[in-house]
Design an enzyme around this catalytic site. Sequence first.
Site, PDB file in Angstrom:
ATOM      1  N   HIS A   1       0.815  -1.225   0.000  1.00  0.00           N
ATOM      2  CA  HIS A   1       0.000   0.000   0.000  1.00  0.00           C
ATOM      3  C   HIS A   1       0.847   1.272   0.000  1.00  0.00           C
ATOM      4  CE1 HIS A   1      -3.820   1.812  -0.080  1.00  0.00           C
ATOM      5  NE2 HIS A   1      -4.450   1.006   0.748  1.00  0.00           N
TER       6      HIS A   1
ATOM      7  N   ASP B   1      -2.233   2.208  -4.585  1.00  0.00           N
ATOM      8  CA  ASP B   1      -3.488   2.574  -3.939  1.00  0.00           C
ATOM      9  C   ASP B   1      -4.568   1.563  -4.288  1.00  0.00           C
ATOM     10  OD1 ASP B   1      -2.456   4.875  -2.767  1.00  0.00           O
ATOM     11  OD2 ASP B   1      -2.908   6.104  -4.533  1.00  0.00           O
TER      12      ASP B   1
END
Length: 431
Positions: free
Chosen positions: A404, A408
Site C-alpha cells: 500500500h 493505492d
Amino acid sequence: MPTDVVMPQMGESIFEGTITKWLKQPGETVEKDEPLFEISTDKVDAEIPSPAAGVLTEIKAQEGTTVTINTVVAVIGDSGGEIAAPVEIAPPDATAARKPIEAAAPDGIDTVPELQAAEDHTAAQGQSTRSSPLVRKIAKEHGVNLALVRGTGSAGRITKDDILGYLSQKGQAKTPAASQTPAKTPPAGELPAVSPLIGTVQPLSKMRAIIAQRMKQSVDTAPHANMVYKIDMTRIARLRERERASFEQRHGVKLTYMPFIAAAAVQALRKFPVVNSSLIDGQIHYHANIHLGIAVALQWGLIVPVVREAEKRSFVELAKTIYDLAARARTKKLIPDEASGSTFTLTNAGVFGGEYGTPIINQPESAILAIGGLRKEPVVLTDAEDNDTIAIRSMQYYCLGFDHRTIDGADAGRFMVEFQSALENWNAPIG
C-alpha cells in the site's frame, strides 16, 4: 588418477552451499554425470553430478555441512583405488523412507497433493537398467518400466532426458495413477494414518529458514493490503476442455489454466505498470520488463521460478516455459538465476480446494496474485434487456496482495478489472 569433487558455484551471487544428501557412499561405483549428492543454497536445491567415472573413495563433508564454493567435498578414484575410512555421516531421518513426493506434471503448477512415496524398483529391473535416483523417481511416478526406455548415457545409463522423452512420445506426461484415485474413508473403527512427524522436533532446513526470514522481512517492510475478485472462468474452461488434447499433441505440454492466467496478468501489468514496480530507497522503479514469478510448492519448501520477459512470449511459449520451470524446480534442476529477479508473482492458493488465500508479497515486488479454487456454482446472469436467469458457471476467486506504500486501492482495482476482462472475454489464439 583421483578426481576431486568440489562444491560448485550455482550462480554469480552464490558463495556457499549445504550438502543435504549423499546419493553414493564410499566404495560405490559412480558414472560421469550421474547424480552424486544434493545441495541446498539460498536460491535453489539441486542434484550435483559426478565430474568423473570411477569409485567414490572418500567423502570429506558430511550431510548438513555448509561449505564455500570450490571446497573439495569428496574424492573419486579408479576401480582399484584405496577406499578411505568413511566420515561419520548423520543417519538419515527415520521418516525418510515414508517421505512423500510431488507429482511431476500436475494440472496446475503451484502446489500438488503429496503422494505416498513409491517403492524401489524390483531387483531384476535394477540389474537390467542403469539410472539415477531422479530417473527412477520419475519412472515410478508415471508407472514406467525402465527396461523399455533406451538409455543414451554412459554404458547405456538412462538419463532424465531419456525418461522425459519416452513419456512425451507415449503421451504419459500425466499425474501418476495414485493421485487420480480418490482417497478412501477408513472403515468404521479403523484409525486413519498418522504422520510420523507428530511429537518430534525438526531443525529448520536451510531453505525453510530462508523462507521464514524473507516472509517476516516482507511483512515488516510493506503494509499489505488485499483485494479479492470473483471471476467467471466459464469461457476459459470450455476452451481448455475443447482444445486440451490437440494442444498437448501439437506442443508436448498439458493445456492448464496457468498460461491463461499468466497471459491475462501480463496484459493487465502492461496497462498498469505500477503493479509491476518496486519501491527501492524512496523511489518507485517501473520495471522495463515483466519477469513473472510462478510460486512452486516443494516437499522441502517453496521456490519461485521466473519466466523472463513474459510480455514478449506467445501463449504457447508461456505454457512451455511454465511447465519446464515447474518440472525442473521439483527435480532440483533449476539454476539460481532462474529463481530470482521476478517483478510480479502468481501463486496457486486454491489447489487444495480453498476459496482463496491472502498472500505475502515476494520482496522487492509490489504485488502478488493468489489464485483460488475453481468450482462450478449457480450464478445470476442479466441480459441486455435486464432479464435475470440462473446458470451453472465455472467461478474462481483471485486475491491481489499489494504494497500500500506504492499501490493505492484504485490502482489495484483497475488492474483487477483489466485482468478480469482479459479472462472473461478471452479471444486470443492459443496456438
